[in-house]
Design a protein around this motif. Structure first.
Motif, PDB file in Angstrom:
ATOM      1  N   PRO A   1       0.832  -1.205   0.000  1.00  0.00           N
ATOM      2  CA  PRO A   1       0.000   0.000   0.000  1.00  0.00           C
ATOM      3  C   PRO A   1       0.869   1.259   0.000  1.00  0.00           C
ATOM      4  O   PRO A   1       2.051   1.211   0.357  1.00  0.00           O
ATOM      5  CB  PRO A   1      -0.789  -0.132   1.299  1.00  0.00           C
ATOM      6  N   ASP A   2       0.270   2.375  -0.372  1.00  0.00           N
ATOM      7  CA  ASP A   2       0.993   3.652  -0.338  1.00  0.00           C
ATOM      8  C   ASP A   2       1.199   4.122   1.096  1.00  0.00           C
ATOM      9  O   ASP A   2       2.195   4.772   1.414  1.00  0.00           O
ATOM     10  CB  ASP A   2       0.219   4.721  -1.111  1.00  0.00           C
ATOM     11  N   PHE A   3       0.225   3.802   1.953  1.00  0.00           N
ATOM     12  CA  PHE A   3       0.263   4.276   3.335  1.00  0.00           C
ATOM     13  C   PHE A   3      -0.187   3.173   4.289  1.00  0.00           C
ATOM     14  O   PHE A   3      -0.904   2.244   3.910  1.00  0.00           O
ATOM     15  CB  PHE A   3      -0.677   5.478   3.526  1.00  0.00           C
TER      16      PHE A   3
ATOM     17  N   LEU B   1      -0.564   8.036  10.678  1.00  0.00           N
ATOM     18  CA  LEU B   1      -0.351   7.695   9.274  1.00  0.00           C
ATOM     19  C   LEU B   1       1.139   7.625   8.990  1.00  0.00           C
ATOM     20  O   LEU B   1       1.892   8.545   9.320  1.00  0.00           O
ATOM     21  CB  LEU B   1      -0.996   8.762   8.382  1.00  0.00           C
ATOM     22  N   ARG B   2       1.574   6.512   8.397  1.00  0.00           N
ATOM     23  CA  ARG B   2       2.972   6.343   7.995  1.00  0.00           C
ATOM     24  C   ARG B   2       3.020   5.980   6.510  1.00  0.00           C
ATOM     25  O   ARG B   2       2.092   5.348   5.979  1.00  0.00           O
ATOM     26  CB  ARG B   2       3.660   5.251   8.819  1.00  0.00           C
ATOM     27  N   ASP B   3       4.110   6.372   5.858  1.00  0.00           N
ATOM     28  CA  ASP B   3       4.270   5.967   4.464  1.00  0.00           C
ATOM     29  C   ASP B   3       4.887   4.575   4.404  1.00  0.00           C
ATOM     30  O   ASP B   3       5.183   3.955   5.445  1.00  0.00           O
ATOM     31  CB  ASP B   3       5.080   6.995   3.669  1.00  0.00           C
TER      32      ASP B   3
ATOM     33  N   GLY C   1      -8.242   5.288   0.796  1.00  0.00           N
ATOM     34  CA  GLY C   1      -8.417   4.182  -0.132  1.00  0.00           C
ATOM     35  C   GLY C   1      -7.109   3.567  -0.600  1.00  0.00           C
ATOM     36  O   GLY C   1      -7.102   2.494  -1.219  1.00  0.00           O
ATOM     37  N   ARG C   2      -5.989   4.238  -0.301  1.00  0.00           N
ATOM     38  CA  ARG C   2      -4.671   3.717  -0.664  1.00  0.00           C
ATOM     39  C   ARG C   2      -3.898   3.272   0.581  1.00  0.00           C
ATOM     40  O   ARG C   2      -2.693   3.043   0.521  1.00  0.00           O
ATOM     41  CB  ARG C   2      -3.871   4.784  -1.412  1.00  0.00           C
ATOM     42  N   ALA C   3      -4.617   3.180   1.717  1.00  0.00           N
ATOM     43  CA  ALA C   3      -3.967   2.848   2.989  1.00  0.00           C
ATOM     44  C   ALA C   3      -4.396   1.477   3.487  1.00  0.00           C
ATOM     45  O   ALA C   3      -5.554   1.078   3.359  1.00  0.00           O
ATOM     46  CB  ALA C   3      -4.304   3.901   4.038  1.00  0.00           C
ATOM     47  N   ALA C   4      -3.449   0.776   4.078  1.00  0.00           N
ATOM     48  CA  ALA C   4      -3.741  -0.453   4.817  1.00  0.00           C
ATOM     49  C   ALA C   4      -3.861  -0.054   6.281  1.00  0.00           C
ATOM     50  O   ALA C   4      -2.953   0.576   6.834  1.00  0.00           O
ATOM     51  CB  ALA C   4      -2.633  -1.475   4.627  1.00  0.00           C
ATOM     52  N   ALA C   5      -4.979  -0.398   6.883  1.00  0.00           N
ATOM     53  CA  ALA C   5      -5.258   0.059   8.243  1.00  0.00           C
ATOM     54  C   ALA C   5      -5.260  -1.090   9.234  1.00  0.00           C
ATOM     55  O   ALA C   5      -5.792  -2.169   8.964  1.00  0.00           O
ATOM     56  CB  ALA C   5      -6.606   0.775   8.286  1.00  0.00           C
ATOM     57  N   GLY C   6      -4.662  -0.834  10.388  1.00  0.00           N
ATOM     58  CA  GLY C   6      -4.742  -1.741  11.516  1.00  0.00           C
ATOM     59  C   GLY C   6      -5.553  -1.078  12.600  1.00  0.00           C
ATOM     60  O   GLY C   6      -5.217   0.028  13.032  1.00  0.00           O
ATOM     61  N   LEU C   7      -6.642  -1.691  13.010  1.00  0.00           N
ATOM     62  CA  LEU C   7      -7.499  -1.138  14.058  1.00  0.00           C
ATOM     63  C   LEU C   7      -7.364  -1.981  15.317  1.00  0.00           C
ATOM     64  O   LEU C   7      -7.717  -3.163  15.326  1.00  0.00           O
ATOM     65  CB  LEU C   7      -8.969  -1.130  13.616  1.00  0.00           C
TER      66      LEU C   7
ATOM     67  N   GLY D   1       7.883   3.868   6.424  1.00  0.00           N
ATOM     68  CA  GLY D   1       7.768   3.956   7.877  1.00  0.00           C
ATOM     69  C   GLY D   1       7.811   5.349   8.446  1.00  0.00           C
ATOM     70  O   GLY D   1       7.741   5.530   9.670  1.00  0.00           O
ATOM     71  N   ARG D   2       7.907   6.370   7.598  1.00  0.00           N
ATOM     72  CA  ARG D   2       7.952   7.749   8.096  1.00  0.00           C
ATOM     73  C   ARG D   2       6.570   8.197   8.556  1.00  0.00           C
ATOM     74  O   ARG D   2       5.573   7.965   7.865  1.00  0.00           O
ATOM     75  CB  ARG D   2       8.477   8.691   7.010  1.00  0.00           C
ATOM     76  N   CYS D   3       6.517   8.843   9.731  1.00  0.00           N
ATOM     77  CA  CYS D   3       5.248   9.355  10.247  1.00  0.00           C
ATOM     78  C   CYS D   3       4.862  10.610   9.466  1.00  0.00           C
ATOM     79  O   CYS D   3       5.620  11.581   9.416  1.00  0.00           O
ATOM     80  CB  CYS D   3       5.364   9.673  11.729  1.00  0.00           C
TER      81      CYS D   3
END
Length: 294
Positions: free
Chosen positions: A3-5, A20-22, A68-74, A25-27
């Motif tokens: 993913p992009d983010f 949000l990190r890229d 929509g370009r992010a992988a999210a961990g909840l 790994g940058r915040c």
């Protein structure tokens, strides 16, 4: 496909944090919103999660559709049971990929970099989790109604309850009981009306007052902090029995409660490597790595 983010979310009974990190790994940005415990209100939790994520995107200078370009961990309180988990997933999210687990699991991953260890969360609620040899074991964290001993909500509830005792002459008045009753205008009927709809976060709002009064030596506040520390110490001991090499004490009450813990419990503690938000990012990153290896 990478993913992009990556976006990590830590949602509890008082607040929700997002980071949000890229891909490197940058915040890029962080955001915060209100309570996000799906067991109490899944739709409200979803709204707060998205508010926190939107704030993180704004801080990063990115449009909202970047989710929509992010992988999210909840990592969320209230999804330890399948019903809570299903309620969250049924609502849908705009992320490209999603990993969902408990806030305790995310906190443990962050605290120990994904290795063996345990975490004891003490915030609005309380929960312990040990990760040893790939196996996880929960200690407590079954919800305010039947568990969460030693938490902010537990402390606050007992402060209010014992202030009513003092009002009725069943226990001595102290500075704490007077301060608690003053918040209700000295009217026990107002306490009853409040308690009928009070959420765990509403009870936990009194914990700061207890901590403050305990620092002044108020006997009731001291007793409550000692009792809360006893519950947390017991859980820490159990996590160590499960084989955890060290326990990270985290959450909004971790700092205020730590000095009240007995020396034996304090000796088992370690400083977390990272927080639950980064633990949630690690959680989704591991999920994607596992998919790539298939």
């Amino acid at each position: 496909m990478q993913p992009d983010f990556y976006i990590g979310v830590d949602g509890g009974g008082t607040r929700c944090r997002a980071r949000l990190r890229d891909a490197a790994g940058r915040c890029l940005g962080e955001g915060m919103a209100g309570p996000a415990n799906p067991r109490k209100d899944a739709r409200s939790a979803r709204e707060e999660i998205l508010h926190a994520c939107a704030a993180a995107l704004t801080a990063a200078g990115l449009p909202e559709d970047a989710l929509g370009r992010a992988a999210a961990g909840l990592g969320l309180a209230g999804v330890g049971q399948e019903a809570g988990r299903a309620a969250v997933l049924a609502l849908g999210f705009p992320f490209a990929r999603l990993a969902l687990d408990t806030d305790a699991y995310a906190a443990c991953l962050g605290a120990h970099g994904g290795g063996d260890g345990a975490v004891m969360i003490v915030g609005t609620g309380s929960c312990g989790l040990a990760l040893v040899g790939g196996r996880r074991t929960h200690v407590g964290g079954w919800g305010f109604e039947v568990s969460d001993d030693g938490s902010g909500a537990w402390i606050g509830q007992h402060a209010v309850r014992r202030s009513l005792w003092a009002h009725d002459g069943l226990a001595p008045e102290t500075g704490l009981t007077r301060a608690v009753m003053a918040r209700f205008g000295g009217d026990p009927d107002a306490v009853v009306a409040w308690a009928g709809s009070a959420r765990p976060a509403d009870h936990a709002a009194f914990a700061a007052l207890v901590v403050e009064e305990a620092g002044r030596g108020d006997p009731l506040a001291v007793a409550l902090m000692e009792e809360a520390a006893g519950h947390v110490s017991c859980a820490i001991g159990r996590l160590a029995e499960l084989g955890a090499p060290a326990v990270a004490l985290v959450g909004g009450l971790a700092g205020p409660l730590r000095p009240w813990l007995p020396a034996e419990a304090r000796s088992l503690l370690c400083e977390p490597r990272a927080d639950a938000v980064d633990g949630a990012i690690l959680m989704v990153a591991r999920m994607l790595e596992g998919e790539d290896r298939r």
